[in-house]
Design a protein around this motif. Structure first.
Motif, mmCIF file in Angstrom:
data_model
loop_
_atom_site.group_PDB
_atom_site.id
_atom_site.type_symbol
_atom_site.label_atom_id
_atom_site.label_comp_id
_atom_site.label_asym_id
_atom_site.label_seq_id
_atom_site.Cartn_x
_atom_site.Cartn_y
_atom_site.Cartn_z
ATOM 1 N N TYR A 96 0.837 -1.211 0.129
ATOM 2 C CA TYR A 96 0.013 0.017 0.151
ATOM 3 C C TYR A 96 0.800 1.400 -0.202
ATOM 4 O O TYR A 96 0.362 2.147 -0.554
ATOM 5 C CB TYR A 96 -0.776 0.026 1.137
ATOM 6 C CG TYR A 96 -1.832 1.218 1.344
ATOM 7 C CD1 TYR A 96 -3.240 1.379 0.822
ATOM 8 C CD2 TYR A 96 -1.244 2.293 2.189
ATOM 9 C CE1 TYR A 96 -3.909 2.572 1.053
ATOM 10 C CE2 TYR A 96 -2.100 3.455 2.501
ATOM 11 C CZ TYR A 96 -3.055 3.534 1.687
ATOM 12 O OH TYR A 96 -3.981 4.693 1.912
ATOM 13 N N ALA A 139 -0.986 -1.740 -5.500
ATOM 14 C CA ALA A 139 -2.052 -1.540 -4.410
ATOM 15 C C ALA A 139 -1.459 -0.343 -3.824
ATOM 16 O O ALA A 139 -2.202 0.125 -2.745
ATOM 17 C CB ALA A 139 -1.310 -2.562 -3.370
ATOM 18 N N SER A 150 -4.107 2.180 -2.615
ATOM 19 C CA SER A 150 -5.566 1.740 -2.840
ATOM 20 C C SER A 150 -6.095 0.597 -1.961
ATOM 21 O O SER A 150 -7.120 0.595 -1.383
ATOM 22 C CB SER A 150 -5.325 1.221 -4.281
ATOM 23 O OG SER A 150 -4.968 2.259 -5.044
ATOM 24 N N TYR A 151 -5.307 -0.230 -1.735
ATOM 25 C CA TYR A 151 -5.497 -1.377 -0.583
ATOM 26 C C TYR A 151 -4.452 -2.162 -0.106
ATOM 27 O O TYR A 151 -3.284 -2.092 -0.419
ATOM 28 C CB TYR A 151 -6.361 -2.624 -1.371
ATOM 29 C CG TYR A 151 -5.880 -3.124 -2.746
ATOM 30 C CD1 TYR A 151 -4.744 -4.063 -2.478
ATOM 31 C CD2 TYR A 151 -5.744 -2.497 -4.077
ATOM 32 C CE1 TYR A 151 -4.342 -4.636 -3.850
ATOM 33 C CE2 TYR A 151 -5.080 -3.028 -5.061
ATOM 34 C CZ TYR A 151 -4.446 -4.092 -4.791
ATOM 35 O OH TYR A 151 -3.645 -4.590 -6.057
ATOM 36 N N LYS A 152 -4.574 -2.535 0.962
ATOM 37 C CA LYS A 152 -3.627 -3.547 1.652
ATOM 38 C C LYS A 152 -3.050 -4.729 0.880
ATOM 39 O O LYS A 152 -3.773 -5.514 0.557
ATOM 40 C CB LYS A 152 -3.941 -3.925 3.063
ATOM 41 C CG LYS A 152 -2.807 -4.540 3.947
ATOM 42 C CD LYS A 152 -3.055 -4.777 5.305
ATOM 43 C CE LYS A 152 -1.816 -5.204 6.131
ATOM 44 N NZ LYS A 152 -1.888 -4.909 7.578
#
Length: 331
Positions: free
Chosen positions: A103, A110, A113-115
């Motif tokens: 992240y 990622a 945006s997201y883990k």
């Protein structure tokens, strides 16, 4: 102050854990006999599409022995300051492999945006610019050399929980110069095992536990064909490029081995074999690119063409590898 340990983009880029080590040894000509003696046989987990070299057991090779530092020691000795630990380690010529949350890494899909907990390989730093030089399978899964800031890497390291950290610390690698001869018998046996889909782990006590878990050699293509059939009939929705990329890595390795053996008078008709195997390598790259195309178009004609192409490729490769065995010059 700045220090960057030697790295050279490797021939094998399917899985970063192997690519990292090969990026180190690719800098040293004395490793070539070892390298060209290995990376012949393939295996595939029966329960997945993870096709790779049986040499995955050589993630830490004789040239790059591995050491491990537990996170608890980093916490006590460096007060969990991973940046300070890495700088100290690199100053001692150690490369560092551990898990982070992508992240915080700009060259990752990622990023912000997201883990996504994944591994990273750190091989250099620049204190003035406050950056680390890193490698790994990052954006779109491509193995790359890039950089990130001290803050980004610190946050990425701290974001990984103990249960997410598969290593529980940092694996450290340091190059060790060793003289190794080319192992022609191992190459011959590996090609035979590849052609006849023999279990290459049966003689290794460390790996014997995997004897029933994998498919070996040329049979991995049948496993791949089964997957393509499921794609065609809508029984499998996941589009996975990794096995196709691994097969392309295999052909590149075979090509460089043919060239090496020809140069060292270990293979008759090496030029002719190289040209013929080059056709197989290009076809394998075409299949890799085609599955990427299918991921965008969802045109099932593309999958059908890959299936037919792979069936032809298997026949041609088996014929060519038998010619390869017949052309070997005894030591």
């Amino acid at each position: 102050m700045k220090k960057i340990l030697p790295m050279k983009y490797p021939e094998i880029t399917s899985y970063s854990i192997q690519s990292n080590v090969l990026s180190i040894i690719a800098n040293y000509e004395e490793t070539l006999p070892w390298y060209h003696s290995h990376f012949v046989q393939l295996c595939c987990d029966k329960q997945s599409l993870m096709i790779g070299f049986t040499d995955w057991a050589h993630n830490d090779t004789i040239f790059v022995p591995r050491q491990h530092v537990d996170n608890s020691l980093i916490k006590i000795k460096w007060e969990s300051n991973i940046c300070e630990f890495l700088i100290n380690s690199i100053n001692l010529d150690f490369y560092n492999y551990f898990y982070i949350d992508e992240y915080y890494i700009p060259d990752s899909n990622a990023y912000q945006s997201y883990k996504f907990v994944h591994n990273v390989f750190v091989y250099g730093y620049d204190i003035e610019e406050e950056i680390f030089f890193i490698a790994g399978s990052l954006k779109d899964g491509k193995y790359m050399f890039t950089r990130c800031t001290f803050t980004e890497l610190e946050n990425a390291y701290q974001s990984v929980s103990p249960i997410e950290d598969l290593l529980g610390g940092v694996s450290m690698y340091k190059y060790k110069k060793i003289s190794v001869d080319f192992d022609l018998n191992f190459v011959v046996n590996s090609i035979i095992e590849y052609l006849y889909s023999k279990n290459s782990f049966q003689y290794d006590k460390r790996l014997h536990i995997y004897k029933d878990q994998f498919i070996y050699g040329i049979s991995v293509y049948q496993h791949l064909d089964d997957y393509l059939s499921r794609l065609l009939h809508g029984e499998d929705k996941k589009i996975d490029k990794r096995p196709f990329h691994a097969l392309w890595d295999h052909k590149k390795c075979m090509l460089s081995r043919i060239k090496y053996m020809g140069t060292n008078n270990l293979l008759k008709n090496a030029d002719r074999l190289f040209v013929k195997y080059q056709i197989i390598e290009r076809e394998t790259l075409y299949h890799r690119n085609s599955i990427l195309k299918y991921s965008l178009t969802k045109n099932k004609d593309v999958v059908e063409k890959i299936r037919h192409g792979i069936n032809r490729l298997v026949e041609n490769e088996m014929t060519l590898l038998n010619c390869f065995l017949e052309s070997i010059t005894p030591l």
